[in-house]
Design a protein around this motif. Structure first.
Motif, PDB file in Angstrom:
ATOM      1  N   ASN A 275      36.484  43.686  37.446  1.00 38.83           N
ATOM      2  CA  ASN A 275      35.793  42.876  38.414  1.00 38.83           C
ATOM      3  C   ASN A 275      36.423  41.610  38.182  1.00 38.83           C
ATOM      4  N   ASN A 276      37.094  41.046  37.318  1.00 42.37           N
ATOM      5  CA  ASN A 276      37.843  40.001  37.225  1.00 42.37           C
ATOM      6  C   ASN A 276      39.005  40.142  38.342  1.00 42.37           C
ATOM      7  N   ALA A 277      39.630  41.213  38.499  1.00 37.64           N
ATOM      8  CA  ALA A 277      40.620  41.438  39.435  1.00 37.64           C
ATOM      9  C   ALA A 277      40.217  41.211  40.881  1.00 37.64           C
ATOM     10  N   ILE A 278      39.088  41.876  41.038  1.00 36.07           N
ATOM     11  CA  ILE A 278      38.502  41.844  42.405  1.00 36.07           C
ATOM     12  C   ILE A 278      38.053  40.419  43.018  1.00 36.07           C
ATOM     13  N   VAL A 279      37.622  39.636  42.154  1.00 36.36           N
ATOM     14  CA  VAL A 279      37.168  38.168  42.405  1.00 36.36           C
ATOM     15  C   VAL A 279      38.579  37.532  42.494  1.00 36.36           C
ATOM     16  N   SER A 292      45.530  41.616  36.498  1.00 35.29           N
ATOM     17  CA  SER A 292      44.013  41.949  35.947  1.00 35.29           C
ATOM     18  C   SER A 292      43.903  43.447  36.311  1.00 35.29           C
ATOM     19  N   TYR A 293      44.250  43.820  37.427  1.00 37.90           N
ATOM     20  CA  TYR A 293      44.250  45.277  37.799  1.00 37.90           C
ATOM     21  C   TYR A 293      45.082  46.102  36.826  1.00 37.90           C
ATOM     22  N   LYS A 294      46.346  45.613  36.514  1.00 35.54           N
ATOM     23  CA  LYS A 294      47.204  46.423  35.571  1.00 35.54           C
ATOM     24  C   LYS A 294      46.580  46.312  34.310  1.00 35.54           C
ATOM     25  N   LYS A 295      46.018  45.184  33.734  1.00 34.54           N
ATOM     26  CA  LYS A 295      45.251  45.365  32.569  1.00 34.54           C
ATOM     27  C   LYS A 295      44.303  46.478  32.596  1.00 34.54           C
ATOM     28  N   THR A 296      43.424  46.718  33.439  1.00 34.52           N
ATOM     29  CA  THR A 296      42.418  47.689  33.700  1.00 34.52           C
ATOM     30  C   THR A 296      42.956  49.100  33.544  1.00 34.52           C
ATOM     31  N   ILE A 297      44.065  49.168  34.170  1.00 33.12           N
ATOM     32  CA  ILE A 297      44.923  50.621  34.136  1.00 33.12           C
ATOM     33  C   ILE A 297      45.373  50.865  33.110  1.00 33.12           C
ATOM     34  N   ALA A 298      45.851  49.794  32.280  1.00 35.23           N
ATOM     35  CA  ALA A 298      46.602  49.943  30.637  1.00 35.23           C
ATOM     36  C   ALA A 298      45.308  50.644  29.931  1.00 35.23           C
ATOM     37  N   ILE A 299      44.015  50.252  30.092  1.00 29.94           N
ATOM     38  CA  ILE A 299      42.870  50.302  29.188  1.00 29.94           C
ATOM     39  C   ILE A 299      42.708  51.902  29.735  1.00 29.94           C
ATOM     40  N   ASP A 300      42.720  52.093  30.942  1.00 31.87           N
ATOM     41  CA  ASP A 300      42.399  53.573  31.624  1.00 31.87           C
ATOM     42  C   ASP A 300      43.205  54.020  32.645  1.00 31.87           C
ATOM     43  N   SER A 301      44.318  54.893  32.471  1.00 34.29           N
ATOM     44  CA  SER A 301      45.317  55.010  33.259  1.00 34.29           C
ATOM     45  C   SER A 301      44.861  55.889  34.348  1.00 34.29           C
ATOM     46  N   ASN A 302      43.595  56.588  34.309  1.00 37.52           N
ATOM     47  CA  ASN A 302      42.828  57.396  35.217  1.00 37.52           C
ATOM     48  C   ASN A 302      41.889  56.585  36.020  1.00 37.52           C
ATOM     49  N   ASN A 303      42.063  55.223  35.971  1.00 38.71           N
ATOM     50  CA  ASN A 303      40.650  54.483  36.653  1.00 38.71           C
ATOM     51  C   ASN A 303      41.104  54.362  38.064  1.00 38.71           C
ATOM     52  N   PHE A 304      40.534  55.223  38.986  1.00 33.81           N
ATOM     53  CA  PHE A 304      40.816  55.418  40.284  1.00 33.81           C
ATOM     54  C   PHE A 304      40.760  54.143  41.164  1.00 33.81           C
ATOM     55  N   SER A 305      39.449  53.551  40.631  1.00 34.49           N
ATOM     56  CA  SER A 305      39.112  52.250  41.577  1.00 34.49           C
ATOM     57  C   SER A 305      39.913  51.301  41.390  1.00 34.49           C
ATOM     58  N   ALA A 306      40.614  50.940  40.240  1.00 32.63           N
ATOM     59  CA  ALA A 306      41.500  49.896  39.843  1.00 32.63           C
ATOM     60  C   ALA A 306      42.943  50.361  40.701  1.00 32.63           C
ATOM     61  N   HIS A 307      43.252  51.792  40.722  1.00 30.10           N
ATOM     62  CA  HIS A 307      44.741  52.179  41.414  1.00 30.10           C
ATOM     63  C   HIS A 307      44.426  51.990  42.819  1.00 30.10           C
ATOM     64  N   ILE A 308      43.254  52.022  43.461  1.00 33.44           N
ATOM     65  CA  ILE A 308      43.344  51.943  44.879  1.00 33.44           C
ATOM     66  C   ILE A 308      43.157  50.511  45.363  1.00 33.44           C
ATOM     67  N   ASN A 309      42.487  49.497  44.458  1.00 34.41           N
ATOM     68  CA  ASN A 309      42.214  48.456  44.920  1.00 34.41           C
ATOM     69  C   ASN A 309      43.206  47.353  44.506  1.00 34.41           C
ATOM     70  N   ILE A 310      44.042  47.670  43.632  1.00 40.08           N
ATOM     71  CA  ILE A 310      45.335  47.035  43.167  1.00 40.08           C
ATOM     72  C   ILE A 310      46.344  46.938  44.776  1.00 40.08           C
ATOM     73  N   VAL A 311      45.870  47.883  45.399  1.00 39.91           N
ATOM     74  CA  VAL A 311      46.800  47.875  46.870  1.00 39.91           C
ATOM     75  C   VAL A 311      46.535  46.666  47.646  1.00 39.91           C
ATOM     76  N   MET A 312      45.395  45.970  47.489  1.00 40.18           N
ATOM     77  CA  MET A 312      45.037  45.102  48.463  1.00 40.18           C
ATOM     78  C   MET A 312      46.041  43.708  48.010  1.00 40.18           C
ATOM     79  N   PRO A 313      45.815  43.397  46.803  1.00 39.73           N
ATOM     80  CA  PRO A 313      46.687  42.238  46.562  1.00 39.73           C
ATOM     81  C   PRO A 313      48.432  42.555  46.618  1.00 39.73           C
ATOM     82  N   LEU A 314      48.651  43.741  46.277  1.00 41.84           N
ATOM     83  CA  LEU A 314      50.137  44.157  46.368  1.00 41.84           C
ATOM     84  C   LEU A 314      50.368  44.199  47.976  1.00 41.84           C
TER      85      LEU A 314
END
Length: 782
Positions: A275-279, A292-314
């Motif tokens: 959520n921090n990444a979203i805001v 923040s999205y990368k921290k989320t993915i580091a905690i759970d490499s299979n976190n689909f939502s983080a993988h797809i939503n990191i696309v926006m800031p990238l």
């Protein structure tokens, strides 16, 4: 020797006691007492594995020894071996079937093993032994809740509370059960009852906040999270949920603080990091959002939502290559995720990565034609030239993302002598839409119209923003309003015609229109296609971009302007800086073809034509805008594949508009793209005096440059086929006198034809608006 071991144990010499007991067991393997004593010593030292092994041996030697079974169960539970413990509980119960404590403990152990059937059977046996114990009925309720027998669970909690009205666990878990049933009002009542019994009940206090969040009463929610944090400042879930409430009401700074506290308490708190990444992305703090999205993915490499939503800031930072890798991972995690395949396709286009592009495009289109949610409309326009497919895409996307809502209740509005136009846009700044529209805002007839801006973007402090602000009767910032709140504001402002300047492009707010806050709602300029939604009444176009026989592909009624549909601002300033080709790495001699369209508009078919054009003109170069280095490298590699030296593909960095317009004078001919033409970029070129060559396409987006060239009276620059486009591009390079004649005609027509006559355009637009008002009730064609 047993006595000797016991003496050592009493004196605290446990090592000596162990040695004695080992000697006994070596000599007498069936000495149950020695086995029990050694097991006790092992358990005391934390070696429950050895203890349970010894006790199992003892239990085999004396199966009816209750003390041995009890100690064995304790060792197994200490290891978390709940399933094995269940078996020995059952043996124990067979020896003492009426022992309430043992039966209750079996229920507890089976619950820990998630063997809810065994646990429920045991707790009901315990209730038969003594039906007047509140904790048994409460525990039964918890079990029933776990197996989704919620109505029975509530009755069980009620039974516990009849026995003991102050039994907190029953009161609290009754609230949890109502919450799971999504009966939030009932859950609130129950949590409040729990707090009445115990004002310091932390979980009930925090859960009250969660209930209010679910009811969208976020201010109430925050108040309870604050109370929970007063009880325990280190309660991470209260910090997180407080952030959720603050995010919902768009108090983004407070939300970031709350998420930071939750993360401080638990750096691996995945939801808080996510959520921090979203805001951070909402606040355009893209670098921080990515971290923040990368921290989320580091905690759970299979976190689909983080993988797809990191696309926006990238994407915002033009890191399309990294975005592509995350989309690939998301596709592996969820191959059938709605609209993801089209996202993958568009990202490859942004990178000019054309490997497997045809097959991917065919897969996207085939899925969409069968009703699947394969792609969103904006990205598809860059590669699709079928109006039928684009219409289907928009309809699917609108129904999924922005379905019609219950219209706002009608309100009485006093009659007004002026038509109130509301422009809703996320780009009221130095951006393409406003570059085109600002002159229109300034040219509106203030005796007949009031114009209002509903801003979903930000103030970039530019001179253009200052002009925009001055032009409007009033500007409203809707960035922190919900769609419903923004719709209510628009209705309260008395807007007659609400114009959607984004559609599916940019920082739009399509959801606001779904509430139908204005009697007439219009799609214009930002998105060259149909919105595909029933609550958009009109699309403003011209007869070239939407011929009469194409109207069936648009859900809106088509409101035709007499000339080009695209607004233009005749006040745009071109820098008087003296620029040379050398300043941009261009050859002093030779023909310079250019295209300053976004790289995703360059398709393999268009690039094939361009490379043949370069081969036919050996001293020519192609000057393109550089969106991202990967796209540039890929385009140069594609040139080499087609037999063209990579050094002949040159790239221009982005510049302030005045400088960008000025450098057009260094090029000889602007080559357009298909199926998505130059729009603002074509206007830029023509305003700067650079001829544009286009090929008329089969969709709205592919016919815009033809509309522009018609409005500036340069029809000879509109090819009717790719072959004609290619031949004319080569001919103009080989016959500079013909190109010079076009340049002269362009300069003559620039200020005498309709294209850049902002005042005349605005009058035509106002006439269209008045026609819409005349047909607001009957919704006739204009």
């Amino acid at each position: 020797m047993i006595a000797e071991a016991l003496k050592y144990m009493q004196s605290g010499n446990l090592s000596a006691a162990e040695n004695v007991l080992h000697k006994i067991i070596s000599a007498e393997a069936d000495n149950v007492e020695a086995l029990q004593m050694l097991a006790f010593l092992k358990a005391q030292s934390g070696d429950h594995g050895s203890a349970s092994t010894l006790l199992m041996t003892a239990a085999k030697l004396n199966p009816a020894d209750i003390a041995t079974l009890n100690h064995l169960i304790q060792s197994l539970e200490a290891q978390g071996d709940w399933q094995a413990a269940i078996g020995f509980y059952e043996k124990l119960i067979s020896l003492v079937p009426s022992n309430l404590d043992i039966v209750s403990n079996l229920a507890r152990c089976a619950f820990m093993a998630k063997d809810f059937s065994t646990s429920l059977k045991a707790i009901e046996n315990a209730i038969q032994l003594n039906p007047n114990l509140a904790h048994l009925w409460s525990n039964r309720g918890i079990l029933l809740k776990e197996v989704s027998r919620h109505d029975e669970a509530l009755k069980s909690f009620d039974k516990a509370l009849v026995i003991d009205p102050n039994y907190l666990d029953a009161a609290y878990n009754k609230g949890v059960t109502y919450f799971e049933l999504k009966k939030y009002a009932e859950a609130i009542n129950q949590y409040q009852e729990t707090i009445r019994k115990l004002p310091t009940h932390l979980e009930a206090t925090s859960n009250l906040g969660v209930c209010y969040n679910k009811l969208n009463q976020h201010e109430n929610a925050i108040a309870y999270f604050i109370k929970a944090l007063e009880l325990n400042p280190n309660y991470k879930d209260a910090w997180f949920n407080k952030g959720v409430a603050e995010q919902a009401i768009k108090n983004y700074g407070d939300a970031l603080h709350s998420y930071a506290q939750a993360i401080r308490l638990d750096p691996k708190y995945i939801d808080a990091n996510y959520n921090n990444a979203i805001v951070l992305n909402i606040l355009k703090r893209h670098d921080e959002s990515i971290i923040s999205y990368k921290k989320t993915i580091a905690i759970d490499s299979n976190n689909f939502s983080a993988h797809i939503n990191i696309v926006m800031p990238l994407r915002a930072l033009m890191h399309h290559d990294q975005a592509l890798e995350h989309i690939k991972t998301a596709l592996q995690l969820s191959p059938n995720e709605p609209f993801l395949l089209g996202n993958y396709l568009h990202t490859k286009m942004l990178l000019c990565d054309w490997e497997g592009l045809d097959a991917l495009y065919s897969q996207v289109i085939a899925g969409m034609r069968s009703g699947q949610k394969t792609t969103e409309p904006f990205g598809l326009q860059g590669i699709c030239d079928s109006e039928a497919d684009l219409a289907v895409c928009a309809q699917i996307f609108a129904a999924d993302h922005f379905p019609a809502q219950n219209p706002l209740p009608a309100v009485s509005r006093p009659p007004s002598p002026k038509i109130r136009i509301g422009y809703l846009c996320g780009e009221f700044r130095d951006q393409a839409t406003s570059i085109l529209m600002t002159g229109v805002y300034e040219s509106h007839d203030q005796d007949r119209f009031e114009i209002y801006a509903f801003d979903n973007g930000w103030d970039d402090g530019s001179p253009l923003r200052a002009r925009i602000t001055a032009a409007f009767t009033q500007m409203f910032d809707i960035t922190r309003l919900t769609d419903l709140q923004a719709a209510q504001l628009i209705q309260e402002t008395g807007i007659d015609i609400l114009v959607n300047l984004n559609g599916y492009f940019g920082d739009g707010r399509q959801g606001v229109f779904a509430y139908r806050p204005a009697p007439v709602q219009v799609n214009y300029l930002g998105f060259p296609g149909t919105i595909g939604a029933p609550y958009i009444d009109y699309l403003i176009a011209d007869p070239i971009v939407i011929p009469s026989d194409s109207q069936s592909f648009y859900s809106e009624k088509i409101a035709y302007l007499p000339h080009c549909y695209q607004a233009n601002d005749f006040k745009r300033i071109i820098s008087d800086s003296v620029l040379t080709r050398a300043d941009f790495g261009l050859p002093e001699q030779g023909f310079v073809y250019c295209c300053f369209n976004n790289n995703y508009k360059i398709t393999p078919a268009t690039f094939d034509i361009w490379m043949r054009i370069l081969q036919a003109s050996p001293t020519s170069v192609l000057w393109l805008i550089e969106d991202n280095p990967t796209a540039g490298n890929n385009l140069q590699k594609e040139a080499v594949k087609r037999g063209v030296d990579a050094s002949r593909i040159l790239f221009a960095k982005r510049l302030p508009l005045t400088e960008h317009l000025a450098r057009h004078r260094l090029a000889d001919l602007f080559l357009d793209t298909l199926p998505y033409n130059a729009h603002t970029t074509a206007s830029d070129a023509l305003w700067a005096g650079l001829p544009v060559l286009t090929c008329k396409g089969n969709s709205f987006a592919g016919r815009v440059a033809a509309s522009l060239l018609t409005a500036i009276n340069l029809p000879e620059m509109i090819a009717s086929s790719p072959a004609e486009y290619e031949a004319l591009a080569i001919e103009l390079a080989h016959h500079p006198e013909k190109l010079q004649q076009t340049r002269v005609r362009l300069e003559q027509h620039r200020l005498t034809t309709p294209l850049f006559n902002t005042t005349s355009f605005t009058k035509d637009l106002e006439a269209v608006y008045e026609g819409m008002m005349g047909g607001a009730s009957s919704r006739n064609n204009t």
